[in-house]
Design a protein around this motif. Sequence first.
Motif, PDB file in Angstrom:
ATOM      1  N   TYR A 140       6.278   4.332  10.381  1.00 42.60           N
ATOM      2  CA  TYR A 140       5.076   3.733   9.818  1.00 42.60           C
ATOM      3  C   TYR A 140       3.865   4.527  10.272  1.00 42.60           C
ATOM      4  O   TYR A 140       3.679   4.781  11.474  1.00 42.60           O
ATOM      5  N   HIS A 172      15.529  -2.109  16.838  1.00 42.14           N
ATOM      6  CA  HIS A 172      15.874  -3.428  16.303  1.00 42.14           C
ATOM      7  C   HIS A 172      17.064  -4.036  17.052  1.00 42.14           C
ATOM      8  O   HIS A 172      17.729  -3.376  17.860  1.00 42.14           O
ATOM      9  N   THR A 221      13.840  -3.828   4.931  1.00 41.65           N
ATOM     10  CA  THR A 221      12.664  -3.623   5.796  1.00 41.65           C
ATOM     11  C   THR A 221      11.964  -4.950   6.107  1.00 41.65           C
ATOM     12  O   THR A 221      10.814  -4.965   6.539  1.00 41.65           O
ATOM     13  N   PHE A 260      10.943   3.773  13.682  1.00 46.42           N
ATOM     14  CA  PHE A 260      11.984   2.744  13.637  1.00 46.42           C
ATOM     15  C   PHE A 260      13.354   3.398  13.404  1.00 46.42           C
ATOM     16  O   PHE A 260      13.843   3.434  12.266  1.00 46.42           O
ATOM     17  N   ILE A 291      10.791  -5.291   9.783  1.00 46.26           N
ATOM     18  CA  ILE A 291       9.690  -4.366  10.056  1.00 46.26           C
ATOM     19  C   ILE A 291       8.382  -4.885   9.469  1.00 46.26           C
ATOM     20  O   ILE A 291       7.332  -4.866  10.124  1.00 46.26           O
ATOM     21  N   GLN A 340      17.366   3.541  13.142  1.00 46.36           N
ATOM     22  CA  GLN A 340      18.224   2.473  12.617  1.00 46.36           C
ATOM     23  C   GLN A 340      19.696   2.721  12.953  1.00 46.36           C
ATOM     24  O   GLN A 340      20.218   3.818  12.760  1.00 46.36           O
TER      25      GLN A 340
END
Length: 348
Positions: A249, A268, A279, A300, A282, A302
Motif C-alpha cells: 500500500y 496476517h 483484500t 503485506f 487489509i 501473503q
Amino acid sequence: MQTNVLPSLPNNVRTYIEMYFLNFIFGLLLSLKTGHCLKLESYNIVPDSITVSGLSSGAAFATQFHVAFSNQVSGVGLFAGVPYLCAYQLGSYLSCMEAPSLVNTNLLIAETEGLALTGSIDATENLRNAKVFLYHGSQDEVVNPGILEKIQEFYGYFTTNGEIQSVSNVSSTHCIPTLNYGTPCGVLNSELYLENCNWQIISTMFNLFYGESKIVVNKYSGKLVEFDQGEFFLNLPALCGMSKSGYVYVPPQCEDKQLPCRLNIHFHGCGMSPEKVGTAFIENSGILEAADEHDTIVLFPQVHAIASNPYGCWNWFGYLPQDFIDFYTKYGVQMAGVHNMMKRVADL
C-alpha cells in the motif's frame, strides 16, 4: 510385494521427507497458474523507520522477524502474539498458545543471546531502543491472554532504553480492534478477526512508532498494489508456503517518491491469505488509514496453505521441511524472502 522406500530412516525424518515431496508437488501445480503481477518497486524510505506488525501467527512471525533483523527493524506491534522461540522451546506451538506457565522466559532470553553470538540473528543490543506495542484481548480463547506477560518479560529484558506499550484490558477476543468494522467487540470474527471496539488501534500503534499524527484520515486514498512474490522464493513461492501475490500500500504523498516515507510490514493471521479473504482484512483493519496519517508504506506479504501448513499460517513453528532448523533465524526461507522484499521496498 510392497517395498518400503525409506526403510532405515527414523519416523520424524521420514515425515519431513514425505512432507517436502507433497509440498513440492503442490507448489509446482500452483506455479503453473496463470496471471500477471507487477514487480515490487523501490520507494523513498527513511532507513530507521522500518517496523513490523502482525496478528496471531503473523504476530509470532513479526517478533521473529524483528529479533532476527533488529539492526534494520526499529519497532514491532503484536496482536495476540507469543514470545520469540516459544514454539521451538516447548516443541509445540499449541503448548505455547495454550499454556503460558510452561514458557521459561529466562531460557528464551539465553537462547536468543546464543543465536546472536553465532550470527544467526542480529545483535540483541539493537533491541535496546525498540518501540514495542503489545495487544491481547481479555476474552481471547485462541491464544491464552496470559502469554502477554511472557512477551513483556522478554522485551523488558532487552528493550531497556526504548518504549513498551501494552494493552490487555479490552474485552475483545482474538482480533485487531477497529473503529467501526467487524463483529461487536467480544464476538469472535472467525474470517477476518476484526472486531468493532470503537478504537482505531493501528493508529495508536503507529503513534508509538512514528509520533502523534497531526491529521485524522477516515478513508484511505492511496493505491493498494498487487505484486509478484515469486521472485523472492525462486519462482516457486508455494513450495515455501507463500502465495503467488503479495500487496503493498502506497499513500498518495509517497507515490512520486519525493517525500521520505516510512515502512511497516504487516503479517496476517492463519487462514487469511488472498485466496481466502481477498483484500477485505487489509482494507477494513484501519491499517491503510493509519498509513495515510503517518506517511507510511505498508508491505503485506501473503502466505498460502500447503500440505505441511493446511491452515495457511506463518512459519513460526517449523512446518517447512527444508528449514525446520533455521526457520526462526535470518536464514529461514520465509524470513529471508520477506527480508529481500523489505530491502527492495526500502532500496537497501
